[in-house]
Design a protein around this motif. Sequence first.
Motif, PDB file in Angstrom:
ATOM      1  N   ILE A  22       0.847  -1.200   0.000  1.00  0.00           N
ATOM      2  CA  ILE A  22       0.000   0.000   0.000  1.00  0.00           C
ATOM      3  C   ILE A  22       0.882   1.249   0.000  1.00  0.00           C
ATOM      4  O   ILE A  22       0.579   2.239  -0.675  1.00  0.00           O
ATOM      5  N   ASN A  23       2.015   1.201   0.694  1.00  0.00           N
ATOM      6  CA  ASN A  23       2.967   2.317   0.606  1.00  0.00           C
ATOM      7  C   ASN A  23       3.441   2.517  -0.826  1.00  0.00           C
ATOM      8  O   ASN A  23       3.566   3.649  -1.308  1.00  0.00           O
ATOM      9  N   PHE A  24       3.723   1.413  -1.470  1.00  0.00           N
ATOM     10  CA  PHE A  24       4.176   1.466  -2.875  1.00  0.00           C
ATOM     11  C   PHE A  24       3.099   2.120  -3.746  1.00  0.00           C
ATOM     12  O   PHE A  24       3.379   3.014  -4.557  1.00  0.00           O
ATOM     13  N   ILE A  25       1.850   1.694  -3.568  1.00  0.00           N
ATOM     14  CA  ILE A  25       0.750   2.281  -4.346  1.00  0.00           C
ATOM     15  C   ILE A  25       0.648   3.778  -4.055  1.00  0.00           C
ATOM     16  O   ILE A  25       0.572   4.602  -4.973  1.00  0.00           O
ATOM     17  N   ASN A  26       0.662   4.102  -2.776  1.00  0.00           N
ATOM     18  CA  ASN A  26       0.486   5.504  -2.396  1.00  0.00           C
ATOM     19  C   ASN A  26       1.636   6.380  -2.857  1.00  0.00           C
ATOM     20  O   ASN A  26       1.486   7.584  -3.043  1.00  0.00           O
ATOM     21  N   ASP A  27       2.786   5.786  -3.068  1.00  0.00           N
ATOM     22  CA  ASP A  27       3.939   6.546  -3.556  1.00  0.00           C
ATOM     23  C   ASP A  27       3.979   6.588  -5.089  1.00  0.00           C
ATOM     24  O   ASP A  27       4.992   6.919  -5.675  1.00  0.00           O
ATOM     25  N   GLY A  28       2.863   6.225  -5.732  1.00  0.00           N
ATOM     26  CA  GLY A  28       2.821   6.302  -7.201  1.00  0.00           C
ATOM     27  C   GLY A  28       3.453   5.118  -7.889  1.00  0.00           C
ATOM     28  O   GLY A  28       3.884   5.218  -9.038  1.00  0.00           O
ATOM     29  N   GLY A  29       3.540   4.020  -7.205  1.00  0.00           N
ATOM     30  CA  GLY A  29       4.202   2.853  -7.784  1.00  0.00           C
ATOM     31  C   GLY A  29       3.657   2.447  -9.143  1.00  0.00           C
ATOM     32  O   GLY A  29       4.424   2.045 -10.022  1.00  0.00           O
ATOM     33  N   TYR A  30       2.361   2.576  -9.326  1.00  0.00           N
ATOM     34  CA  TYR A  30       1.764   2.159 -10.602  1.00  0.00           C
ATOM     35  C   TYR A  30       1.714   3.284 -11.632  1.00  0.00           C
ATOM     36  O   TYR A  30       1.102   3.133 -12.672  1.00  0.00           O
ATOM     37  N   SER A  31       2.322   4.422 -11.338  1.00  0.00           N
ATOM     38  CA  SER A  31       2.272   5.506 -12.321  1.00  0.00           C
ATOM     39  C   SER A  31       3.644   6.079 -12.651  1.00  0.00           C
ATOM     40  O   SER A  31       3.725   7.115 -13.305  1.00  0.00           O
ATOM     41  N   ARG A  32       4.704   5.416 -12.222  1.00  0.00           N
ATOM     42  CA  ARG A  32       6.046   5.933 -12.508  1.00  0.00           C
ATOM     43  C   ARG A  32       6.796   4.958 -13.398  1.00  0.00           C
ATOM     44  O   ARG A  32       7.358   3.971 -12.938  1.00  0.00           O
ATOM     45  N   PRO A  33       6.859   5.244 -14.688  1.00  0.00           N
ATOM     46  CA  PRO A  33       7.436   4.266 -15.623  1.00  0.00           C
ATOM     47  C   PRO A  33       8.884   3.887 -15.300  1.00  0.00           C
ATOM     48  O   PRO A  33       9.293   2.770 -15.634  1.00  0.00           O
ATOM     49  N   LYS A  34       9.625   4.768 -14.671  1.00  0.00           N
ATOM     50  CA  LYS A  34      11.033   4.434 -14.439  1.00  0.00           C
ATOM     51  C   LYS A  34      11.205   3.275 -13.475  1.00  0.00           C
ATOM     52  O   LYS A  34      12.282   2.701 -13.376  1.00  0.00           O
ATOM     53  N   LEU A  35      10.169   2.936 -12.732  1.00  0.00           N
ATOM     54  CA  LEU A  35      10.278   1.789 -11.825  1.00  0.00           C
ATOM     55  C   LEU A  35      10.113   0.449 -12.542  1.00  0.00           C
ATOM     56  O   LEU A  35      10.395  -0.592 -11.951  1.00  0.00           O
ATOM     57  N   TRP A  36       9.679   0.476 -13.775  1.00  0.00           N
ATOM     58  CA  TRP A  36       9.203  -0.752 -14.409  1.00  0.00           C
ATOM     59  C   TRP A  36      10.078  -1.207 -15.565  1.00  0.00           C
ATOM     60  O   TRP A  36      10.643  -0.395 -16.297  1.00  0.00           O
ATOM     61  N   LEU A  37      10.136  -2.513 -15.750  1.00  0.00           N
ATOM     62  CA  LEU A  37      10.594  -3.074 -17.008  1.00  0.00           C
ATOM     63  C   LEU A  37       9.667  -2.592 -18.120  1.00  0.00           C
ATOM     64  O   LEU A  37       8.475  -2.336 -17.881  1.00  0.00           O
ATOM     65  N   ALA A  38      10.176  -2.484 -19.346  1.00  0.00           N
ATOM     66  CA  ALA A  38       9.358  -1.963 -20.444  1.00  0.00           C
ATOM     67  C   ALA A  38       8.101  -2.816 -20.646  1.00  0.00           C
ATOM     68  O   ALA A  38       6.997  -2.291 -20.809  1.00  0.00           O
ATOM     69  N   ASP A  39       8.251  -4.132 -20.624  1.00  0.00           N
ATOM     70  CA  ASP A  39       7.084  -5.004 -20.806  1.00  0.00           C
ATOM     71  C   ASP A  39       6.104  -4.854 -19.646  1.00  0.00           C
ATOM     72  O   ASP A  39       4.891  -4.944 -19.829  1.00  0.00           O
ATOM     73  N   GLY A  40       6.651  -4.647 -18.457  1.00  0.00           N
ATOM     74  CA  GLY A  40       5.792  -4.459 -17.300  1.00  0.00           C
ATOM     75  C   GLY A  40       4.998  -3.171 -17.398  1.00  0.00           C
ATOM     76  O   GLY A  40       3.798  -3.143 -17.117  1.00  0.00           O
ATOM     77  N   TRP A  41       5.657  -2.114 -17.834  1.00  0.00           N
ATOM     78  CA  TRP A  41       4.955  -0.839 -17.959  1.00  0.00           C
ATOM     79  C   TRP A  41       3.866  -0.930 -19.026  1.00  0.00           C
ATOM     80  O   TRP A  41       2.761  -0.372 -18.869  1.00  0.00           O
ATOM     81  N   ALA A  42       4.160  -1.642 -20.110  1.00  0.00           N
ATOM     82  CA  ALA A  42       3.132  -1.847 -21.139  1.00  0.00           C
ATOM     83  C   ALA A  42       1.933  -2.588 -20.552  1.00  0.00           C
ATOM     84  O   ALA A  42       0.780  -2.260 -20.859  1.00  0.00           O
ATOM     85  N   ALA A  43       2.188  -3.566 -19.676  1.00  0.00           N
ATOM     86  CA  ALA A  43       1.078  -4.286 -19.041  1.00  0.00           C
ATOM     87  C   ALA A  43       0.282  -3.354 -18.135  1.00  0.00           C
ATOM     88  O   ALA A  43      -0.956  -3.373 -18.138  1.00  0.00           O
ATOM     89  N   VAL A  44       0.973  -2.533 -17.370  1.00  0.00           N
ATOM     90  CA  VAL A  44       0.281  -1.572 -16.505  1.00  0.00           C
ATOM     91  C   VAL A  44      -0.675  -0.706 -17.321  1.00  0.00           C
ATOM     92  O   VAL A  44      -1.847  -0.517 -16.966  1.00  0.00           O
ATOM     93  N   LYS A  45      -0.182  -0.189 -18.441  1.00  0.00           N
ATOM     94  CA  LYS A  45      -1.004   0.710 -19.245  1.00  0.00           C
ATOM     95  C   LYS A  45      -2.113  -0.049 -19.975  1.00  0.00           C
ATOM     96  O   LYS A  45      -3.268   0.358 -19.969  1.00  0.00           O
ATOM     97  N   ASN A  46      -1.754  -1.153 -20.595  1.00  0.00           N
ATOM     98  CA  ASN A  46      -2.739  -1.848 -21.438  1.00  0.00           C
ATOM     99  C   ASN A  46      -3.793  -2.571 -20.615  1.00  0.00           C
ATOM    100  O   ASN A  46      -4.930  -2.707 -21.050  1.00  0.00           O
TER     101      ASN A  46
END
Lengths: 429, 429, 429, 429
Positions: free
Chosen positions: A238-262
């Motif tokens: 929940i800390n991760f979510i609240n810190d923008g974990g799902y909205s900061r592309p630099k935290l993610w592998l490219a394929d992972g970020w594509a999954a988040v968006k798609n």
Amino acid sequence: MATRGVLRQNTAMLNRREGLRTRYFEVRSATDQLTTPLGPEDQTVQSMADVSPTKWHRAHTSWFFETFVLLPFQPNYCVFDEGYDYLFNSYYESVGPRYPRDRRGLISRPGLSDISAYRKHVDAAMDQFLAADPPPEAADLVELGLHHEEQHQELILMDIQHVLWNSPLQPAYSAETHLAPSPTSCGIEPQWHDLDGGVVTVGHNDLGFGFDNEGPGHQILLAPYRIADRLVTNAQWINFINDGGYSRPKLWLADGWAAVKNLGWQSPLYWEHHNECWTEFSLRGREVIDPSVTVHHISHYEADAFARWSNSRLPTEFEWEHAVRQLRGDSLHDSSANTASTEEHTTQPLNDSEGHVWQWTASAYLPYPGFQPAIGAVGEYNGKFMSGQMVLRGSSCFTPPGHSRVTYRNFFPPAARWVAAGLRLASDT
Amino acid sequence: MATRGVLRQNTAMLNRREGLRTRYFEVRSATDQLTTPLGPEDQTVQSMADVSPTKWHRAHTSWFFETFVLLPFQPNYCVFDEGYDYLFNSYYESVGPRYPRDRRGLISRPGLSDISAYRKHVDAAMDQFLAADPPPEAADLVELGLHHEEQHQELILMDIQHVLWNSPLQPAYSAETHLAPSPTSCGIEPQWHDLDGGVVTVGHNDLGFGFDNEGPGHQILLAPYRIADRLVTNAQWINFINDGGYSRPKLWLADGWAAVKNLGWQSPLYWEHHNECWTEFSLRGREVIDPSVTVHHISHYEADAFARWSNSRLPTEFEWEHAVRQLRGDSLHDSSANTASTEEHTTQPLNDSEGHVWQWTASAYLPYPGFQPAIGAVGEYNGKFMSGQMVLRGSSCFTPPGHSRVTYRNFFPPAARWVAAGLRLASDT
Amino acid sequence: MATRGVLRQNTAMLNRREGLRTRYFEVRSATDQLTTPLGPEDQTVQSMADVSPTKWHRAHTSWFFETFVLLPFQPNYCVFDEGYDYLFNSYYESVGPRYPRDRRGLISRPGLSDISAYRKHVDAAMDQFLAADPPPEAADLVELGLHHEEQHQELILMDIQHVLWNSPLQPAYSAETHLAPSPTSCGIEPQWHDLDGGVVTVGHNDLGFGFDNEGPGHQILLAPYRIADRLVTNAQWINFINDGGYSRPKLWLADGWAAVKNLGWQSPLYWEHHNECWTEFSLRGREVIDPSVTVHHISHYEADAFARWSNSRLPTEFEWEHAVRQLRGDSLHDSSANTASTEEHTTQPLNDSEGHVWQWTASAYLPYPGFQPAIGAVGEYNGKFMSGQMVLRGSSCFTPPGHSRVTYRNFFPPAARWVAAGLRLASDT
Amino acid sequence: MATRGVLRQNTAMLNRREGLRTRYFEVRSATDQLTTPLGPEDQTVQSMADVSPTKWHRAHTSWFFETFVLLPFQPNYCVFDEGYDYLFNSYYESVGPRYPRDRRGLISRPGLSDISAYRKHVDAAMDQFLAADPPPEAADLVELGLHHEEQHQELILMDIQHVLWNSPLQPAYSAETHLAPSPTSCGIEPQWHDLDGGVVTVGHNDLGFGFDNEGPGHQILLAPYRIADRLVTNAQWINFINDGGYSRPKLWLADGWAAVKNLGWQSPLYWEHHNECWTEFSLRGREVIDPSVTVHHISHYEADAFARWSNSRLPTEFEWEHAVRQLRGDSLHDSSANTASTEEHTTQPLNDSEGHVWQWTASAYLPYPGFQPAIGAVGEYNGKFMSGQMVLRGSSCFTPPGHSRVTYRNFFPPAARWVAAGLRLASDT
């Protein structure tokens, strides 16, 4: 979890043979127990291509004994229904054509009563077969079949959770079930174990049962590393979510970020956010999130992003295995090294290394040096899936007791989220 | 080939600085040379999402210098066109939003003349900038930009081959081109080199340029292995086809077999079979297959299936690197170890280790122990792609001279076939 | 068949009111009768987006009475389950949000026993309601609900045929069923009726029940035409196939030809060709084709192509209606004109105009001049589907007795093939 | 607009023949004029499957003359390039296989200069051919080819508007262009014309050119109706938007509402809303919406929903045609009845009946009674598209002068929005 295996050890084991019949009926009965809360409608639905209907699992595990044990080794065995070979072959190309995986939800018939009859038919024949003295290679295949059925016991629970979640009323599987991770008694902040690495031995040592993908045992060179003593919790997530974990592309592998968006990921699978409160759908139905419970139903991509956000990384599967062995004082000559151990050790162990949630590692699922698949059709059990998947270690609350091992390699594609999987952090030293 | 890199070595190198301006214009001019045979229509088309139009490559490589060198380091630099940042950013999330990759074929404007003007504008500013004494970190970024542009030179050729193949008349890029692998002088049957393995060092040693994904240099433990002294040829591949290579599921990884069935693979990409004769589309147009040429335009799945059919396997990327070093007598203290070497060695080298086709390995593309991406936006160059891809080693006939290294890690998804990639066999001993 | 309707005639009809309760329980009971051969698994499966599970039909028809009769008109009615409104609303936007149509196969719960209880709950409330003297507009809605339920009786049979056909063992619905078209006694070659046309009246005359889309009755101008006295048979269809009917693009509408190529049509749905023999899957299971039976399970595209191959065309819906009226000697002042009639007429009738298969016409499904949808949510019953569909006339062996009318307008998209639909030829004179 | 046609009138028309050569070069030159503002890149791009590249239109119209005139009628005609038949056949199945429509954007070559040479080659041959005395059926096909090319002139403008809109910088086609509807001088509130209907004649009377789908002329029975004297304006459309037009499902056909949800429609195509201001992309680039201009780039679904919101409906194609004839005082014996007329009439005409935007009607595109497609391959011009499309009447600002007719039937699928189409209201009286 398409894992399957073969016995790596064929020396005569009298005790095993005597116990095989007992164990056969224990395992088979445990499968049936799991279906008690489920009606015929529940057991028929397929909620996505990766999920199989409960009744399909029940038939497929029977087909396994029929195809790999009874047909080759029991001379007068009479097949229950010729059409089932096509329906209940999961993926064994060598055995013949098979019904498409993503259409298993269309199998309105055979119905539940047909499949119960099928199980009884196979059980009766196996009873006879095991009462006689089966040849060692047949006994090995029986044992493989039992481990295989245990894997499907876990799949039945994973899959029905997904089915019930997709059912619009989201009914509970069972109010009393204990089939969810328990809260941890330890605090949120992990302690770190420092390990020296060096040339260490990993993999199955051929004492006791192991799937073919767990071996050969071999040596590798590990750099020094540290590993957390506990799993990441819902509170941390929940800390991760609240810190923008799902909205900061630099935290993610490219394929992972594509999954988040798609796919619109904003939390673990099964989570919902209402009135400032996070809830989760488990086999007990929808419940408020317990912050002290291990996070689960996350993908590898999410685990990796969380680790990066934590200035850490996932452990490799070898770091994980070495740490578990080291911290419980395993000797490589100790015959118990391959089996799950619940006894206390003098050194401080890795908490939750088994029985809570599967743990994503940083390792791609690839063959060990010298890997050879088992001979025959059961050689398709593991090896052909060694592409595009990541290794998970440990075991989960869905795993049958006694089924886990320190060398066990579970594997799923990095976007899979219906697995009861979480993570443990590691880092360089 | 989404590879990008950073200088791992920042010590002052006077020679490099003096030569940077010369090298800048050599590289930029080489890019333009590649477009000589192509009209505006050719340079506009995008034949699949993975392929970019030629003119996009030309603009993107200019955008790289504008964004990472001129804007931060050249005080009065005047941006050519504000809109280009959105259009020609490939995947740098930190830099801002960007135009979707799969729509690059819709960029009718800017047209070719606009993009030529853009290149000239950037070149003029870079000329000024390099004439002064750029600070070391800027010089590092220029060098990175030049290696980046060399990578795009290879992509321009790969991509235009796919574009022209999809153009219904399948025109040749150039009749005289030598941009296809040459026949091997050696016979079909490979010789095997036996290597002892042991604890060996792999990865970039920080002398000279290397991408961030090539390091850190580190030690690993290799089991003894053997590796073929040459690449697999078209003749061998035709044997594989004739022996049912594309119709026997047991030869294939599960994902590979799904690709064979779903995509209808029956031969390498660009091959056709007419009147009992195999032909291939290359940059020279459609030609009869030369059996003595190295097979290429195969996926990782096909390479893996071929190796299984040959009772062999693909080498890991570390086996490959170790063998190349060993067989040409590299010393790890030798400063030339990281650079391509064409001199004769006293030991028998690995034939075709560079300059013919990229070589699929058995290694998933993952970070080396201790890997740290570069600081800043260029840190997105390599690390975020470390998922779902396989490593290729060596270089190809499309690779610019001097761009290859024994530590170079190219990477593509296992189903990619428009890469000029083939394979070399290995096995356990 | 998303048809729904409203009473076009609200004058007090005492007989109807007295008989309404009897008819209510007859219709409801007939629905339940249809499910006798089906287990819970059969009733849960959804084989394509257009098909609904049997149990969904059973619940939805009950929801119709609950929503449009009991809730507005029965003061103390207690809703069975609040969640059902979301689940069993088919497409009434005015009533609120609804569960997506293509996910109805995921509704594992409510199970069969819940839905039976739901039906009983609604029936008990309706029993009370009908025993009192319901107001005329409520009685009209009850009658609409019964016609609606009769439409779903036909859908249940159409849909379960598709479900069982998709079940890999293709089980029969019932061995004894007569729910397939019977052989025609007449020969293959049709006789033609010549009709003069002129200004004629079509549409519902407001005597007796009709759906809103059947009116207003109005005059149109028909040119002279001829129409076949019988339906096209399987024998004729086999001739069409053997003459290359499915491989000659000039016979087809462009959209039809695209469907042939993209969907691989080579015969009617449910047909298979083995050992020079055509078989068909019906509710009786797989059977050899009877050449003398009316062809069915063809799309509008196929009907249109067959007509072109026959140098004929499909009749418009008005030609069809006029011919049926003319050839049975209807008078427009005759109050029976809107009802199905089985008596013999002195003129030669159109054979098979009812009760065999629905008959595709050349008419797009559009509103009649002056069409007004019913007031309120039931106004969504028909009008909003007047786009992209073609009209079928007559009725089929799946249609409940008494449900057909000479003015009845059934409608489906031109590619639909799971309808029990065939064709009758017409031409200009 | 896949419309094509054939001369319905083959009587010798000397004037026409003499003028044919002049007209041929006028039409051909007008096509080339349209491409003046477009570079090779612009003319190569295909922005969606329904759109063709400009250069494809230019080649296809030349292919039409080559295939249907020169090859059959000019004995020594030498084909320009054998490969072009495959590339530039649009949809004539009888002529042979053809390149897939949705891949036309991959035709990098032939390039613009090749296609210009192709046009010149065909023009030179046609010049010779027309200088001699072509047989009447050839002259008919030339005239058909010219009307065909005029249709493609409109398509070139429609398509390039879509291409430039998809180009990320959204460049203007031409700053000076007058190719957008002009403001209306009349006020927003329409006046209504009341018409009596009755038995009226519609369709082409065989005097002068008409496409085959415009005939045969025939009688129909029309009920009395009223029709608006002007087209719906942007101001009215903004009222519709502001009144929740795009968010109230009851206003929409079911398929239309599905399009609104699935495609995210919230305004006409090409509109954007920024800072409380609506803008529109036209061939002049992006501009602020002029409220007094006729709304356009709406689908049939949107037109239908707007009409329902207005308590009106769309006119049928016959109401439209009858009203235009009546209000300008046409006599059916008047030979000018089929041609566009710009003269003033004594009765009050329908404003904007031509030259602004195409007008959606309530009529599905179906054959007239007695319709026969033209003989030969050109018979594929119109008839095979008579399914799944709606009729539009009038003409637009993109239609070449002289190309419109009161009997002209344009047609598009109900979801098409890149057509310059608007609407006129009608209602029952």
